[in-house]
Design an enzyme around this catalytic site. Structure first.
Site, PDB file in Angstrom:
ATOM      1  N   ASP A 269       0.850  -1.188   0.000  1.00  0.00           N
ATOM      2  CA  ASP A 269       0.000   0.000   0.000  1.00  0.00           C
ATOM      3  C   ASP A 269       0.893   1.248   0.000  1.00  0.00           C
ATOM      4  O   ASP A 269       1.783   1.354  -0.831  1.00  0.00           O
ATOM      5  CB  ASP A 269      -0.976  -0.049   1.186  1.00  0.00           C
ATOM      6  CG  ASP A 269      -2.096   0.970   1.072  1.00  0.00           C
ATOM      7  OD1 ASP A 269      -3.038   0.735   0.303  1.00  0.00           O
ATOM      8  OD2 ASP A 269      -2.021   2.013   1.742  1.00  0.00           O
TER       9      ASP A 269
ATOM     10  N   TYR B 110      -3.189  11.104   0.772  1.00  0.00           N
ATOM     11  CA  TYR B 110      -3.805  11.028  -0.557  1.00  0.00           C
ATOM     12  C   TYR B 110      -3.810  12.412  -1.208  1.00  0.00           C
ATOM     13  O   TYR B 110      -3.493  12.559  -2.396  1.00  0.00           O
ATOM     14  CB  TYR B 110      -5.234  10.483  -0.440  1.00  0.00           C
ATOM     15  CG  TYR B 110      -5.300   9.014  -0.102  1.00  0.00           C
ATOM     16  CD1 TYR B 110      -5.470   8.066  -1.104  1.00  0.00           C
ATOM     17  CD2 TYR B 110      -5.207   8.571   1.213  1.00  0.00           C
ATOM     18  CE1 TYR B 110      -5.544   6.711  -0.802  1.00  0.00           C
ATOM     19  CE2 TYR B 110      -5.275   7.219   1.520  1.00  0.00           C
ATOM     20  CZ  TYR B 110      -5.437   6.294   0.507  1.00  0.00           C
ATOM     21  OH  TYR B 110      -5.493   4.956   0.816  1.00  0.00           O
TER      22      TYR B 110
ATOM     23  N   HIS C 137      -4.490  -7.795   0.238  1.00  0.00           N
ATOM     24  CA  HIS C 137      -3.839  -6.485   0.311  1.00  0.00           C
ATOM     25  C   HIS C 137      -3.027  -6.328   1.600  1.00  0.00           C
ATOM     26  O   HIS C 137      -1.964  -5.721   1.595  1.00  0.00           O
ATOM     27  CB  HIS C 137      -4.928  -5.413   0.233  1.00  0.00           C
ATOM     28  CG  HIS C 137      -4.415  -4.015   0.184  1.00  0.00           C
ATOM     29  ND1 HIS C 137      -3.850  -3.467  -0.946  1.00  0.00           N
ATOM     30  CD2 HIS C 137      -4.390  -3.032   1.126  1.00  0.00           C
ATOM     31  CE1 HIS C 137      -3.501  -2.217  -0.703  1.00  0.00           C
ATOM     32  NE2 HIS C 137      -3.811  -1.930   0.550  1.00  0.00           N
TER      33      HIS C 137
END
Length: 404
Positions: A191, A330, A382
């Protein structure tokens, strides 16, 4: 007001490494339970599946357990079982776990978590990686392990100004490893940890021998004609193999229905952050939904994690009030112009089947120009280190064997 320091007391150097132990005031835990008990619930979803998001009954069950059965002190004990530290880098206190291997020739490895994860998602691999002989490995595969919390996450400081994008974090991680007197080291991540490891690979600071990632960035690996078709909603290019066509369709599905969370946090982290900071049930829904989307057992995170494991991670975000600050990575990434050049230092990739993007080796090699290891495994998602710690540890050992 902070306590003052007399001239007679020793002053810590700006780059001092200070011991740290996790301990949240009891008042914060009482407040958490009060807020959970007072949750105002929305109406039940009007469908029988997860297509509208987190299902009411499942979230209510998790929140009820969080309020009445969960024990944060056990989570603190998990953290405090490993040596933890703080050190100031570029104006921020960085929290990290540092476990030295008992094997004298161990290789230093910095390993970075992602979102909505934390150092909790990496704790299960500390033993297998630092002491492999006790977990089916050999002394030659041992690592000295450094697990930092990304700025704005967990017990690391929250940035008060802009600019803490993955490139800046990557530079901070090199500073951390040099401060620990590791002149030769490796980097691993999934990630955001993978994006930070990629940034380190591009920067190639002296001493960084190579990287391993268990999440590959789409933008640097998808061929241009494939990227264009995805962007324009066109059919897949006719020359794609069956494997490439499958990757294309999975990417289209994710970008169409599974990427909304990133668009919100990439453009409005402060707006979503008000809910994440004020409602523990809202924070749990935001994270629990992603656990469901990204585990190998799609839609069933309870088959991958215990309730306590999920709540350890969610509680860390709540008790440090980092739902908003973690979301800003982000925004920072979209607001910056990151270096997206190819990575020339040795790189390794493991593809876990529950990951949302699983590029074939030929696509991965577009970003990793010296791809020395590529393997597709048969289980895990993930959150690979969290879901399949034994398999993950074996992959890290194998991936780095040629880079020592």
């Amino acid at each position: 007001m902070a306590a003052s320091q007399s001239d007679a007391e020793p002053r810590l150097a700006a780059d001092a490494i200070r011991p740290f132990r996790a301990h949240v005031p009891q008042a914060a835990l009482i407040d958490l339970r009060r807020r959970l008990a007072a949750t105002r619930w929305p109406d039940r979803e009007t469908v029988t599946d997860r297509s509208q998001g987190m299902q009411l009954a499942k979230l209510q069950a998790l929140v009820r357990y969080w309020e009445t059965g969960y024990d944060w002190r056990k989570a603190e004990a998990k953290l405090n079982a490993s040596p933890q530290f703080l050190t100031n880098i570029d104006g921020l206190d960085i929290h990290f776990i540092h476990v030295r291997s008992p094997h004298p020739n161990a290789m230093p490895l910095i390993m970075t978590h992602g979102w909505p994860g934390s150092v909790f998602e990496l704790l299960k691999v500390v033993g297998p990686l630092t002491d492999p002989t006790a977990h089916g490995g050999t002394a030659e595969d041992a690592f000295h392990l450094v697990l930092p919390s990304i700025p704005g996450f967990g017990f690391s400081d929250k940035p008060k100004s802009t600019g803490w994008n993955p490139d800046r974090v990557a530079r901070a991680w090199d500073t951390l490893m040099k401060r620990l007197e590791y002149t030769r080291y490796l980097s691993q991540g999934g990630d955001w940890g993978a994006i930070i490891s990629d940034a380190m690979g591009r920067q190639a600071p002296p001493g960084l021998l190579g990287i391993h990632v268990n999440r590959v960035e789409r933008s640097t690996t998808i061929p241009p004609e494939v990227a264009k078709a995805l962007k324009c909603g066109d059919p897949p290019p006719a020359n794609l193999s069956a494997e490439e066509r499958e990757v294309f369709e999975e990417a289209r599905a994710f970008l169409g229905k599974g990427f909304g969370f990133a668009s919100i946090m990439g453009t409005r982290p402060q707006t979503i952050g008000y809910s994440l900071a004020d409602s523990p049930a809202g924070l749990a829904a935001w994270f629990y939904d992603k656990f469901g989307d990204w585990v190998f057992t799609r839609g069933e995170p309870e088959r991958a994690f215990t309730r306590d494991e999920m709540l350890d991670n969610i509680s860390l975000y709540w008790l440090t009030n980092t739902g908003t600050s973690s979301a800003r990575i982000y925004w920072e990434t979209l607001a910056s112009s990151p270096n997206m050049a190819g990575i020339s230092i040795p790189a390794a990739v493991t593809i876990f089947p529950g990951e949302v993007y699983k590029p074939p080796k030929s696509w991965a090699a577009r970003a990793y120009q010296n791809l020395v290891y590529y393997k597709r495994v048969d289980k895990g998602g993930h959150f690979a280190a969290w879901e399949e710690p034994d398999l993950f540890s074996a992959e890290v050992r194998a991936a780095f064997r040629s880079m020592r």
